[in-house]
Design a protein around this motif. Structure first.
Motif, PDB file in Angstrom:
ATOM      1  N   THR A  71       0.855  -1.182   0.000  1.00  0.00           N
ATOM      2  CA  THR A  71       0.000   0.000   0.000  1.00  0.00           C
ATOM      3  C   THR A  71       0.892   1.233   0.000  1.00  0.00           C
ATOM      4  O   THR A  71       1.806   1.345   0.832  1.00  0.00           O
ATOM      5  N   LEU A  72       0.658   2.150  -0.928  1.00  0.00           N
ATOM      6  CA  LEU A  72       1.390   3.414  -0.993  1.00  0.00           C
ATOM      7  C   LEU A  72       0.526   4.518  -0.381  1.00  0.00           C
ATOM      8  O   LEU A  72      -0.668   4.621  -0.677  1.00  0.00           O
ATOM      9  N   VAL A  73       1.146   5.348   0.435  1.00  0.00           N
ATOM     10  CA  VAL A  73       0.430   6.372   1.194  1.00  0.00           C
ATOM     11  C   VAL A  73       0.976   7.742   0.834  1.00  0.00           C
ATOM     12  O   VAL A  73       2.193   7.955   0.834  1.00  0.00           O
ATOM     13  N   CYS A  74       0.070   8.681   0.560  1.00  0.00           N
ATOM     14  CA  CYS A  74       0.417  10.091   0.331  1.00  0.00           C
ATOM     15  C   CYS A  74      -0.281  10.913   1.407  1.00  0.00           C
ATOM     16  O   CYS A  74      -1.484  11.140   1.337  1.00  0.00           O
ATOM     17  N   MET A  75       0.476  11.323   2.404  1.00  0.00           N
ATOM     18  CA  MET A  75      -0.090  12.030   3.552  1.00  0.00           C
ATOM     19  C   MET A  75      -0.238  13.529   3.259  1.00  0.00           C
ATOM     20  O   MET A  75       0.274  14.044   2.259  1.00  0.00           O
ATOM     21  N   PRO A  76      -0.969  14.249   4.129  1.00  0.00           N
ATOM     22  CA  PRO A  76      -0.953  15.708   4.021  1.00  0.00           C
ATOM     23  C   PRO A  76       0.517  16.176   4.019  1.00  0.00           C
ATOM     24  O   PRO A  76       1.374  15.542   4.658  1.00  0.00           O
ATOM     25  N   TRP A  77       0.875  17.173   3.237  1.00  0.00           N
ATOM     26  CA  TRP A  77      -0.005  18.218   2.766  1.00  0.00           C
ATOM     27  C   TRP A  77       0.004  18.315   1.245  1.00  0.00           C
ATOM     28  O   TRP A  77       0.279  19.377   0.675  1.00  0.00           O
ATOM     29  N   HIS A  78      -0.314  17.220   0.613  1.00  0.00           N
ATOM     30  CA  HIS A  78      -0.422  17.214  -0.838  1.00  0.00           C
ATOM     31  C   HIS A  78      -1.623  18.054  -1.262  1.00  0.00           C
ATOM     32  O   HIS A  78      -2.644  18.101  -0.574  1.00  0.00           O
ATOM     33  N   ALA A  79      -1.512  18.722  -2.433  1.00  0.00           N
ATOM     34  CA  ALA A  79      -2.601  19.570  -2.939  1.00  0.00           C
ATOM     35  C   ALA A  79      -3.875  18.757  -3.124  1.00  0.00           C
ATOM     36  O   ALA A  79      -3.845  17.627  -3.606  1.00  0.00           O
ATOM     37  N   LEU A  80      -5.010  19.350  -2.767  1.00  0.00           N
ATOM     38  CA  LEU A  80      -6.285  18.646  -2.839  1.00  0.00           C
ATOM     39  C   LEU A  80      -6.786  18.471  -4.259  1.00  0.00           C
ATOM     40  O   LEU A  80      -7.556  17.545  -4.535  1.00  0.00           O
ATOM     41  N   SER A  81      -6.382  19.349  -5.162  1.00  0.00           N
ATOM     42  CA  SER A  81      -6.951  19.323  -6.509  1.00  0.00           C
ATOM     43  C   SER A  81      -6.184  18.434  -7.469  1.00  0.00           C
ATOM     44  O   SER A  81      -6.615  18.254  -8.613  1.00  0.00           O
ATOM     45  N   ARG A  82      -5.052  17.859  -7.008  1.00  0.00           N
ATOM     46  CA  ARG A  82      -4.215  17.083  -7.918  1.00  0.00           C
ATOM     47  C   ARG A  82      -3.861  15.735  -7.320  1.00  0.00           C
ATOM     48  O   ARG A  82      -3.576  15.644  -6.122  1.00  0.00           O
ATOM     49  N   PRO A  83      -3.837  14.688  -8.141  1.00  0.00           N
ATOM     50  CA  PRO A  83      -3.347  13.399  -7.653  1.00  0.00           C
ATOM     51  C   PRO A  83      -1.853  13.462  -7.381  1.00  0.00           C
ATOM     52  O   PRO A  83      -1.143  14.350  -7.866  1.00  0.00           O
ATOM     53  N   SER A  84      -1.378  12.511  -6.622  1.00  0.00           N
ATOM     54  CA  SER A  84       0.055  12.412  -6.352  1.00  0.00           C
ATOM     55  C   SER A  84       0.750  11.847  -7.580  1.00  0.00           C
ATOM     56  O   SER A  84       0.470  10.714  -7.992  1.00  0.00           O
ATOM     57  N   LEU A  85       1.657  12.623  -8.153  1.00  0.00           N
ATOM     58  CA  LEU A  85       2.426  12.128  -9.288  1.00  0.00           C
ATOM     59  C   LEU A  85       3.285  10.941  -8.865  1.00  0.00           C
ATOM     60  O   LEU A  85       3.447   9.979  -9.626  1.00  0.00           O
ATOM     61  N   ALA A  86       3.820  10.991  -7.660  1.00  0.00           N
ATOM     62  CA  ALA A  86       4.674   9.905  -7.185  1.00  0.00           C
ATOM     63  C   ALA A  86       3.905   8.584  -7.144  1.00  0.00           C
ATOM     64  O   ALA A  86       4.366   7.561  -7.666  1.00  0.00           O
ATOM     65  N   LEU A  87       2.718   8.583  -6.529  1.00  0.00           N
ATOM     66  CA  LEU A  87       1.930   7.357  -6.473  1.00  0.00           C
ATOM     67  C   LEU A  87       1.508   6.917  -7.861  1.00  0.00           C
ATOM     68  O   LEU A  87       1.518   5.720  -8.189  1.00  0.00           O
ATOM     69  N   GLY A  88       1.144   7.883  -8.708  1.00  0.00           N
ATOM     70  CA  GLY A  88       0.732   7.538 -10.059  1.00  0.00           C
ATOM     71  C   GLY A  88       1.846   6.914 -10.877  1.00  0.00           C
ATOM     72  O   GLY A  88       1.624   5.960 -11.630  1.00  0.00           O
ATOM     73  N   VAL A  89       3.062   7.437 -10.724  1.00  0.00           N
ATOM     74  CA  VAL A  89       4.211   6.913 -11.458  1.00  0.00           C
ATOM     75  C   VAL A  89       4.580   5.512 -10.957  1.00  0.00           C
ATOM     76  O   VAL A  89       4.858   4.601 -11.752  1.00  0.00           O
ATOM     77  N   LEU A  90       4.586   5.322  -9.633  1.00  0.00           N
ATOM     78  CA  LEU A  90       4.952   4.012  -9.094  1.00  0.00           C
ATOM     79  C   LEU A  90       3.914   2.951  -9.447  1.00  0.00           C
ATOM     80  O   LEU A  90       4.260   1.796  -9.733  1.00  0.00           O
ATOM     81  N   SER A  91       2.645   3.328  -9.433  1.00  0.00           N
ATOM     82  CA  SER A  91       1.605   2.388  -9.853  1.00  0.00           C
ATOM     83  C   SER A  91       1.815   1.967 -11.297  1.00  0.00           C
ATOM     84  O   SER A  91       1.742   0.779 -11.647  1.00  0.00           O
ATOM     85  N   SER A  92       2.117   2.953 -12.144  1.00  0.00           N
ATOM     86  CA  SER A  92       2.351   2.665 -13.561  1.00  0.00           C
ATOM     87  C   SER A  92       3.611   1.831 -13.750  1.00  0.00           C
ATOM     88  O   SER A  92       3.650   0.912 -14.588  1.00  0.00           O
ATOM     89  N   ALA A  93       4.670   2.129 -12.987  1.00  0.00           N
ATOM     90  CA  ALA A  93       5.923   1.389 -13.106  1.00  0.00           C
ATOM     91  C   ALA A  93       5.709  -0.086 -12.767  1.00  0.00           C
ATOM     92  O   ALA A  93       6.286  -0.978 -13.415  1.00  0.00           O
ATOM     93  N   CYS A  94       4.893  -0.364 -11.754  1.00  0.00           N
ATOM     94  CA  CYS A  94       4.615  -1.760 -11.405  1.00  0.00           C
ATOM     95  C   CYS A  94       3.854  -2.458 -12.535  1.00  0.00           C
ATOM     96  O   CYS A  94       4.171  -3.605 -12.887  1.00  0.00           O
ATOM     97  N   ARG A  95       2.884  -1.793 -13.114  1.00  0.00           N
ATOM     98  CA  ARG A  95       2.140  -2.381 -14.222  1.00  0.00           C
ATOM     99  C   ARG A  95       3.070  -2.690 -15.399  1.00  0.00           C
ATOM    100  O   ARG A  95       2.962  -3.743 -16.039  1.00  0.00           O
ATOM    101  N   ARG A  96       3.979  -1.764 -15.672  1.00  0.00           N
ATOM    102  CA  ARG A  96       4.903  -1.960 -16.787  1.00  0.00           C
ATOM    103  C   ARG A  96       5.785  -3.185 -16.573  1.00  0.00           C
ATOM    104  O   ARG A  96       6.143  -3.886 -17.532  1.00  0.00           O
ATOM    105  N   GLU A  97       6.119  -3.457 -15.328  1.00  0.00           N
ATOM    106  CA  GLU A  97       6.985  -4.592 -15.012  1.00  0.00           C
ATOM    107  C   GLU A  97       6.198  -5.875 -14.755  1.00  0.00           C
ATOM    108  O   GLU A  97       6.774  -6.884 -14.331  1.00  0.00           O
TER     109      GLU A  97
END
Length: 603
Positions: A5-31
């Protein structure tokens, strides 16, 4: 593979997804790996505050902390009591806030609820039945992440806790791993390739010693940069699902967040002296233009969102001929934000506009030549003003801050510029005037001989971490040091001028028009006579054209002579002086630039 489970805690912007979580999710799919579960703690905290305070503490209050709290570690302080004890840092931060004019009522209300929120997060993360929990931490996410990680390990000692992100770069990541025993591993640097490799190694496929950037036990592996072709396109389904179901969606419009490049091509060779961005990942790498365009195409079609935040530190120059014209050709009604360098031509700014770029951050930072030289910016003040003018003409919003406090800067160098600021009232003012802070990884930090020989971890961190100064030295990003350059009293005229500029901007215009063979400068600026300045003489008109580029006196005279319109240099200088007195030109360092825009649409 370990259930992750990947966690993005405060204080990430409310209007945008976490690029870090999005990239790591995609990287796992690619592999070919199972993508991790995701926990969007920023959204969850905003919801929690709204519910627990019966609407008194709103997502707007959350956003205010997220956007402005970093220089004072306010977001970390909200969660510091969970890590260090309820009373930790209360009196110290109260005194600090009083000295810095920080209102604490809402922050105290948030802090009073932090422990309950952490327990909620722990319950919900454990409900995903993880074997590994990874925290993405940048800026003020450290202490919120540590608070949850500590409780997770207390409840599930067998759980593996992993930290990564910007706060883990260089010595900071090693210090996190060393000082907090409940953090089992820290993955430093870009993780598109290393995170899937770590998951495989934990499953017995490979050795942990072969994972670049990994801190574990007593071992620290060197990090490695990701080449452009291996930068993962983000995957945001989890965040959009959470956002759409959240009451926070009533307070914020969703945006996409993407990256087309990493590093900084300017900083590779001319690192701005005050800037600590990029850390150990300065080398500039841009995705192939067609790859980036296809990524944006896929994301906007999937999520039906046209607001796109591009998080690159600087626009890849080649994109002005490739990706951006392709955006324009496809006809999307995009709203893109890009960081650029302030040396773009008017034609290049029009390329940005036509592609759907509505907001730029051009790194202007000063209009004083001497100070720009001390920054290692590589541009003159007249070029910065030209950028402000051309962006105004193109209808682009410009985000910039005026920075001061550079070693060796002088009050007299500011005076002539500050006296001219009323003439710029029709151009977009800075968002603020700010003394620079000493940032880790900046040349000022790395080389004390440049003017900041004494440094200590920024005071606010004392009320966030229960650690000695020598430990904080490795852990934190901001440092206190003896102020240099202008004193606060010397900077006061600049502050006053910028406040006036900001107040008068919306109602002010200065527009250049060509009407029946003459050039008309239509002046409707607050503080200046309402007047139409007419240039009928061909020599004056040609001189004005040269001034739109930003020229020296000798340069204008030479170009006029080349065009068969010779002008006595003394008479030309007198004419330029008259234009300056009317506020139609800005001059600095022996150069002049025309101030009239070519467009006066609605702001």
């Amino acid at each position: 593979m370990p259930r992750t489970t990947l966690v993005c805690m405060p204080w990430h912007a409310l209007s945008r997804p976490s690029l870090a979580l999005g990239v790591l999710s995609s990287a796992c799919r690619r592999e070919g790996l199972m993508p991790p579960a995701e926990y969007h703690g920023g959204l969850r905290f905003a919801e929690f505050l709204l519910d627990q305070t019966n609407g008194v503490v709103t997502p707007s209050d959350y956003a205010a902390v997220a956007e402005t709290g970093f220089p004072h570690a306010l977001g970390d302080w909200v969660f510091a009591g969970v890590v260090n004890g309820d009373e930790f840092g209360l009196d110290g931060m109260a005194d600090y806030a009083a000295r810095h004019g920080i209102a604490m009522r809402t922050l105290r209300a948030m802090r009073d609820l932090a422990a309950s929120f952490v327990e909620l997060v722990v319950d919900e993360v454990l409900a995903t039945d993880p074997e590994l929990v990874g925290f993405s931490t940048t800026f003020m996410q450290n202490v919120p992440s540590l608070a949850v990680a500590k409780q997770l390990k207390h409840r599930r000692p067998d759980l593996t806790v992993l930290f990564g992100g910007g706060n883990c770069d260089g010595p900071m990541g090693a210090a996190l791993h060393r000082e907090f025993e409940f953090v089992d591993m820290v993955l430093r640097g870009e993780a598109d390739e290393t995170f899937p490799r770590l998951l495989r190694a934990l499953d017995g496929d490979g050795e942990l010693t072969d994972v670049p950037g990994l801190c574990w036990r007593d071992t620290v592996n060197p990090a490695r940069l990701v080449p452009p072709g291996r930068m993962s396109a983000p995957h945001f389904e989890g965040w959009f699902g959470a956002f759409d179901a959240s009451p926070v969606s009533r307070y914020a419009e969703p945006e996409l967040v993407v990256e087309s490049a990493r590093g900084c091509w300017w900083g590779e060779h001319h690192h701005c002296t005050f800037c600590g961005l990029n850390g150990t990942s300065m080398a500039f790498r841009a995705k192939p233009a067609e790859t980036f365009v296809d990524e944006v195409d896929s994301l906007i079609r999937q999520h039906q969102v046209l607001d796109v935040m591009v998080v690159d530190n600087i626009l890849a120059p080649g994109y002005l001929r490739t990706a951006l014209p392709e955006f324009a050709r496809r006809g999307w009604d995009l709203r893109l934000h890009y960081e650029v360098k302030a040396n773009l031509t008017g034609a290049q700014i029009e390329v940005l506009r036509d592609a759907g770029v509505y907001s730029v951050q051009p790194g202007i930072e000063s209009l004083v030549d001497d100070v720009l030289g001390r920054m290692n910016k590589g541009v003159r003040a007249v070029r910065n003003v030209r950028t402000l003018r051309d962006c105004e003409s193109a209808g682009l919003t410009v985000a910039w801050n005026w920075l001061y406090g550079f070693p060796g800067e002088r009050e007299e160098d500011y005076k002539a510029v500050v006296d001219q600021l009323p003439a710029l009232v029709h151009l977009q003012p800075p968002d603020g005037v700010t003394r620079i802070q000493l940032e880790r990884f900046s040349p000022y930090f790395e080389d004390p001989s440049l003017g900041f020989p004494d440094r200590s971890p920024a005071e606010a961190y004392r009320y966030v971490y229960a650690l000695p100064p020598e430990t904080l030295q490795d852990l934190v990003y901001l440092f206190d040091t003896t102020p240099r350059g202008l004193t606060e009293q010397q900077a006061s005229p600049l502050w006053t001028a910028v406040r006036t500029w900001t107040a008068q901007h919306a109602a002010s215009t200065l527009v250049r028009k060509h009407i029946d063979g003459v050039t008309v400068l239509r002046d409707r600026r607050i503080g200046w006579p309402e007047e139409d300045h007419v240039l009928e003489n061909p020599r004056q008109q040609r001189a004005w054209t040269e001034l739109e580029y930003g020229r020296s006196l000798a340069g204008i005279a030479r170009r006029l002579a080349d065009a068969g319109l010779s002008w006595d240099v003394y008479d030309l200088a007198r004419w330029l002086s008259e234009l300056c007195e009317r506020g139609l030109l800005f001059t600095e360092g022996g150069y002049y630039v025309a101030l009239a825009t070519t467009w006066a649409g609605p702001r």
